[in-house]
Design a protein around this motif. Structure first.
Motif, PDB file in Angstrom:
ATOM      1  N   PHE A 179       0.875  -1.345   0.112  1.00  0.00           N
ATOM      2  CA  PHE A 179      -0.029   0.033  -0.238  1.00  0.00           C
ATOM      3  C   PHE A 179       0.965   1.349   0.036  1.00  0.00           C
ATOM      4  O   PHE A 179       0.682   2.449  -0.716  1.00  0.00           O
ATOM      5  CB  PHE A 179      -0.915   0.025   1.165  1.00  0.00           C
ATOM      6  N   VAL A 180       1.955   1.140   0.609  1.00  0.00           N
ATOM      7  CA  VAL A 180       2.673   2.582   0.943  1.00  0.00           C
ATOM      8  C   VAL A 180       3.550   2.709  -0.516  1.00  0.00           C
ATOM      9  O   VAL A 180       3.767   3.894  -0.666  1.00  0.00           O
ATOM     10  CB  VAL A 180       3.579   2.446   2.316  1.00  0.00           C
ATOM     11  N   HIS A 181       4.031   1.613  -0.854  1.00  0.00           N
ATOM     12  CA  HIS A 181       4.729   1.930  -2.122  1.00  0.00           C
ATOM     13  C   HIS A 181       3.914   2.264  -3.219  1.00  0.00           C
ATOM     14  O   HIS A 181       4.034   3.188  -4.251  1.00  0.00           O
ATOM     15  CB  HIS A 181       5.486   0.564  -2.625  1.00  0.00           C
ATOM     16  N   ALA A 182       2.630   1.968  -3.200  1.00  0.00           N
ATOM     17  CA  ALA A 182       1.408   2.451  -4.143  1.00  0.00           C
ATOM     18  C   ALA A 182       1.200   3.853  -3.836  1.00  0.00           C
ATOM     19  O   ALA A 182       1.093   4.597  -4.700  1.00  0.00           O
ATOM     20  CB  ALA A 182       0.405   1.648  -4.153  1.00  0.00           C
ATOM     21  N   VAL A 183       1.130   4.371  -2.699  1.00  0.00           N
ATOM     22  CA  VAL A 183       0.574   5.641  -2.447  1.00  0.00           C
ATOM     23  C   VAL A 183       1.821   6.771  -2.653  1.00  0.00           C
ATOM     24  O   VAL A 183       1.653   8.034  -2.886  1.00  0.00           O
ATOM     25  CB  VAL A 183      -0.198   5.798  -1.125  1.00  0.00           C
ATOM     26  N   LYS A 184       2.884   6.313  -2.196  1.00  0.00           N
ATOM     27  CA  LYS A 184       4.020   7.316  -2.210  1.00  0.00           C
ATOM     28  C   LYS A 184       4.272   7.895  -3.481  1.00  0.00           C
ATOM     29  O   LYS A 184       3.942   7.281  -4.313  1.00  0.00           O
ATOM     30  CB  LYS A 184       5.322   6.641  -1.538  1.00  0.00           C
ATOM     31  N   PRO A 185       5.050   8.952  -3.528  1.00  0.00           N
ATOM     32  CA  PRO A 185       5.470   9.208  -4.957  1.00  0.00           C
ATOM     33  C   PRO A 185       6.079   8.322  -5.795  1.00  0.00           C
ATOM     34  O   PRO A 185       6.740   7.303  -5.159  1.00  0.00           O
ATOM     35  CB  PRO A 185       6.740  10.611  -4.730  1.00  0.00           C
ATOM     36  N   GLU A 186       5.802   8.252  -6.999  1.00  0.00           N
ATOM     37  CA  GLU A 186       6.238   6.990  -7.897  1.00  0.00           C
ATOM     38  C   GLU A 186       7.684   6.865  -7.936  1.00  0.00           C
ATOM     39  O   GLU A 186       8.464   7.756  -7.915  1.00  0.00           O
ATOM     40  CB  GLU A 186       5.491   7.089  -9.250  1.00  0.00           C
ATOM     41  N   PRO A 187       8.202   5.444  -8.034  1.00  0.00           N
ATOM     42  CA  PRO A 187       9.645   5.383  -7.864  1.00  0.00           C
ATOM     43  C   PRO A 187      10.359   5.990  -8.901  1.00  0.00           C
ATOM     44  O   PRO A 187      11.631   6.045  -8.712  1.00  0.00           O
ATOM     45  CB  PRO A 187       9.639   3.684  -7.709  1.00  0.00           C
ATOM     46  N   ASN A 189      10.211   8.771 -10.774  1.00  0.00           N
ATOM     47  CA  ASN A 189      10.445   9.990 -10.803  1.00  0.00           C
ATOM     48  C   ASN A 189      10.189  10.821  -9.436  1.00  0.00           C
ATOM     49  O   ASN A 189      10.068  12.285  -9.709  1.00  0.00           O
ATOM     50  CB  ASN A 189       9.776  10.814 -12.080  1.00  0.00           C
ATOM     51  N   GLU A 190       9.910  10.197  -8.460  1.00  0.00           N
ATOM     52  CA  GLU A 190       9.117  10.912  -7.403  1.00  0.00           C
ATOM     53  C   GLU A 190       8.424  11.764  -7.399  1.00  0.00           C
ATOM     54  O   GLU A 190       8.329  12.984  -6.816  1.00  0.00           O
ATOM     55  CB  GLU A 190      10.486  11.359  -6.458  1.00  0.00           C
TER      56      GLU A 190
END
Ligand code: HDD
Length: 716
Positions: A179-187, A189-190
């Motif tokens: 869930f956290v990987h999905a919601v955080k800024p995308e990997p 390009n942040e």
């Protein structure tokens, strides 16, 4: 360190049971660590006085810096290492100290010492946070707010690590990293910072129906509270309270703000990102400095053990609330936040919360999300705070004595005396020793629960209902709130690049909440939503009540104007008497009138008096206040009407549903800005007395809700 409870000599009989906290105990505990440089010489970290803090040691005035320069090296070396990893979630936060005081009824539910005596004030430290963004992101983003409370009780720290929403996105902690990987800024390009409006978030939640209820909360205006004093807090999980007889009851924890619940308007929240990224933390800081403390009532929903299975849902499922109409919230205490931290890093950044920090009288349930959290928080502090001794950091120390046989590791402060760092021992008199569980002052004992089960990697079928409470939430919103939710889904999905993710949301998820919601969002995306709910009956769940009024933000509007900020627009020639009268009336109601002028130069009021502005039009824009008043004075009003900023100020306030009042000639500004007068919440009158009462009443409702359907016509 003489008073450090960890280092109190353990000779003789211990007096731990006599230990009592009071409101000041944490402040006293912090006092020995406070450092005030007033009157002191500048020295290195090992005490040498520094003669020159401006020039490094060089080989000649224009030559290279010398390695020998220990003053320079120490300073740079410390600076280079000033940062610690930010929290993986909840990185941006603001915190305050205060106290908790129980009501008379609290002791019957729990033996925990903080609930026993109505006169007793237990110190607390509360950190509010956003979840997605980094430490430098904005306060008013669409996000969940963390509401983490550390109670420094007589019997150790209790951390209630909650949020401002009562449910969560997932049911099992094993999905938390996903869930956290999905919601955080995308990997790659942040992007984006502080927002869920991007592909990976909507990809994940559209594939995880259990997230639907919580996502709906985040699409509501709850996702950007006006002030931390205006939001509810929830422990989310079902916990247990254990009373003196050893009886366990299930409970849900609630914080109910005494100032009512209110949020910003989405357009306003977005504009605040640029105009005042610190909006929430600044308001809390300033209010506490002014003595306008934040107050919350602490409440519990209590379910007797024998009633565990009486609900349509599983009490262990963290995606479910217990509707307040089924189990009312019983207030059992009050919390007041009344002191700002002395140092952001030492306190707000280094505070380490952990749901596993409980005291006798409070216990966990088998909620699989909670069970996972009991591992995760300690684990993350090891990295963030550099090892297992973070409990020795002043803000994290309990105020009661704490002795055990844990030893050494990085940055150990405590100088443990004695030879025996094991138990049992006969060398150090057997200390420190265990305490048997007891109705009072006992050791912690886990609730005696029979578990008779197969080891299995599966989810209980009772966790299978993913939609019924989302539907309940939707049904419970007012028309205005529903429109805001439709606009939120529309906006968020418009930022999603991949069409199949938008389609999945509109065709497979939203209709299960409500067909009309899906139809409206679908219409805005040119996607036809189904006319029947696509989910299987077990996923749709069963709903035993159609609405829960407590779920609407409107259920707890403030009703008064305490702590509200009112902009009084003024230029040269303004009617100074009206300003004075207004300010007095606002103050009498606990609100604040702020004179906002084109510049910071003193305003020359009609009649010659000089008025000092509190801020400029673009320094404190309308998004930073709750209402706007335009006093009379022809020259002043004409100057404001000719200025783009002046007209924009009232237009924007209109767009954000704020109460607007014009006194005397003040109406000319509204006319020049095309703000329609004569409708609800746009007040005109010849004198302050004519507009004040309706202005106060409109502000007490937080916003002029009736204006909502036409607010977007305003171009501001
Ligand atoms: Fe969490 C921080 C609240 C689920 C793992 N969480 C954190 C904070 C709050 C919450 C308020 C910030 C505390 C502070 O101010 O320092 N978290 C919740 C709530 C949850 C929840 C209400 C669901 C009911 N969290 C959750 C799960 C996990 C975590 C399921 C992992 C299995 N949470 C963490 C963490 C954090 C954290 C990674 C990051 C920083 C920290 O702990 O200290 O361990």
């Amino acid at each position: 360190m003489a008073n450090n409870p960890h280092t109190t000599p353990n000779s003789g009989a211990p007096n731990d049971t006599d230990f009592k906290t009071n409101e000041q105990s944490k402040s006293e505990n912090l006092e020995k660590y406070r450092s005030d440089a007033t009157g002191h010489d500048l020295r290195t970290n090992h005490g040498t006085r520094i003669a020159d803090n401006h020039n490094s040691l060089k080989a000649g005035e224009r030559g290279p810096t010398l390695l020998e320069d220990f003053v320079f090296r120490e300073k740079l070396n410390h600076f280079d290492n000033e940062r610690i990893p930010e929290r993986i979630v909840h990185a941006r936060g603001a915190a305050a100290h205060g106290y908790f005081q129980p009501y008379d009824n609290a002791a019957q539910y729990s033996k925990a010492s903080l609930f026993q005596d109505h006169g007793k004030k237990t110190p607390v430290f509360v950190r509010f946070s956003t979840v997605q963004g980094s430490r430098g992101s904005n306060d008013t983003v669409r996000d969940v707010r963390g509401f983490a409370t550390k109670f420094y009780t007589d019997e150790g720290n209790w951390d209630l690590v909650g949020n401002d929403m009562p449910v969560f996105f997932i049911q099992d902690a094993i999905k938390f990293p996903d869930f956290v990987h999905a919601v955080k800024p995308e990997p790659h390009n942040e992007i984006p910072q502080g927002q869920s409006a991007h592909d990976t978030f909507w990809d994940f939640v559209s594939l995880m129906p259990e997230s639907t209820h919580m996502v709906l909360w985040t699409m509501s205006d709850r996702a950007f509270p006006r002030h931390y004093r205006n939001m509810e807090g929830f422990g989310v999980h079902t916990f247990r309270l254990i009373d003196k007889q050893g009886r366990s009851r299930f409970v849900k924890f609630h914080w109910k703000p005494l100032a009512g619940t209110c949020s910003l308007i989405w357009d306003e929240a977005q504009k605040l990102w640029g105009r005042d990224p610190d909006f929430n933390r600044r308001m809390m800081w300033e209010d506490i400095e002014n003595g306008d403390f934040l107050e919350y009532e602490f409440g519990i929903q209590v379910v007797e053990e024998e009633d565990e299975h009486k609900f349509d849902f599983d009490l262990l499922d963290p995606t479910k609330i217990i509707p307040e109409e089924q189990v009312p919230v019983t207030p059992i205490g009050k919390m007041v936040l009344n002191r700002n931290p002395d140092n952001y890093f030492a306190e707000t950044e280094q505070v380490a919360f952990n749901p596993a920090h409980v005291v006798p009288g409070i216990d966990f349930t088998n909620d699989p999300l909670l069970q996972g959290r009991l591992f995760s928080y300690l684990d993350t502090q090891m990295l963030r705070l550099g090892g297992p001794n973070f409990n020795e950091l002043p803000i994290n120390q309990p105020v009661c004595p704490f002795h055990n046989n844990q030893r050494d590791a990085m940055h150990r402060q405590t100088i443990n005396k004695g030879q025996a760092s094991y138990e049992p021992n006969s060398i150090d008199g057997g200390w420190p020793s265990e305490t048997p569980a007891a109705p009072e002052n006992g050791g912690f004992e886990s609730h005696y629960e029979r578990i008779d089960a197969h080891k299995i990697r599966a989810r209980s079928p009772s966790f299978g209902d993913h939609y019924s409470q989302a539907t309940l939430f939707w049904n419970s919103q007012t028309d205005v709130e529903k429109e805001h939710i439709i606009a939120a889904y529309t906006f968020e999905l418009s930022k999603v690049q991949r069409p199949w993710i938008r389609e999945r949301m509109i065709k497979e998820i939203l209709p299960n909440i409500d067909l009309e919601l899906a139809r409206r969002v679908g219409e805005n995306h040119g996607i036809e939503a189904p006319t029947e709910k696509p989910a299987a009956p077990e996923e749709l769940g069963r709903i035993s009540q159609l609405e829960s009024p407590a779920l609407s933000l409107m259920a707890r509007l403030p009703g008064n104007i305490q702590y509200r900020k009112v902009a009084i627009l003024a230029a040269d020639g303004v009617d100074g008497d009206q300003i004075e009268a207004l300010k007095k009336k606002l103050e009498a109601e606990g609100a604040q009138g702020l004179v906002i002028a084109p510049s910071m130069a003193p305003v020359k009021a009609a009649g010659g008096k000089s008025v000092t502005p509190d801020a400029m039009l673009n320094g404190m824009p309308s998004v930073a206040v709750d209402a706007v008043v335009v006093p009379g004075g022809t020259d002043s009003v004409e100057a404001l009407a000719q200025s783009g900023q002046g007209r924009y100020y009232v237009q924007e306030a209109y767009k954000h549903l704020k109460a607007i009042a014009a006194v005397g000639e003040g109406k000319l500004l509204l006319d020049a800005a095309d703000v329609p007068t004569g409708e609800e919440g746009v007040l005109t009158g010849a004198a302050v007395d004519d507009v004040f009462a309706p202005l106060r009443d409109a502000m007490g409702q937080h916003r002029v809700w009736a204006r909502d359907p036409k607010a977007n016509d305003m171009p501001a």
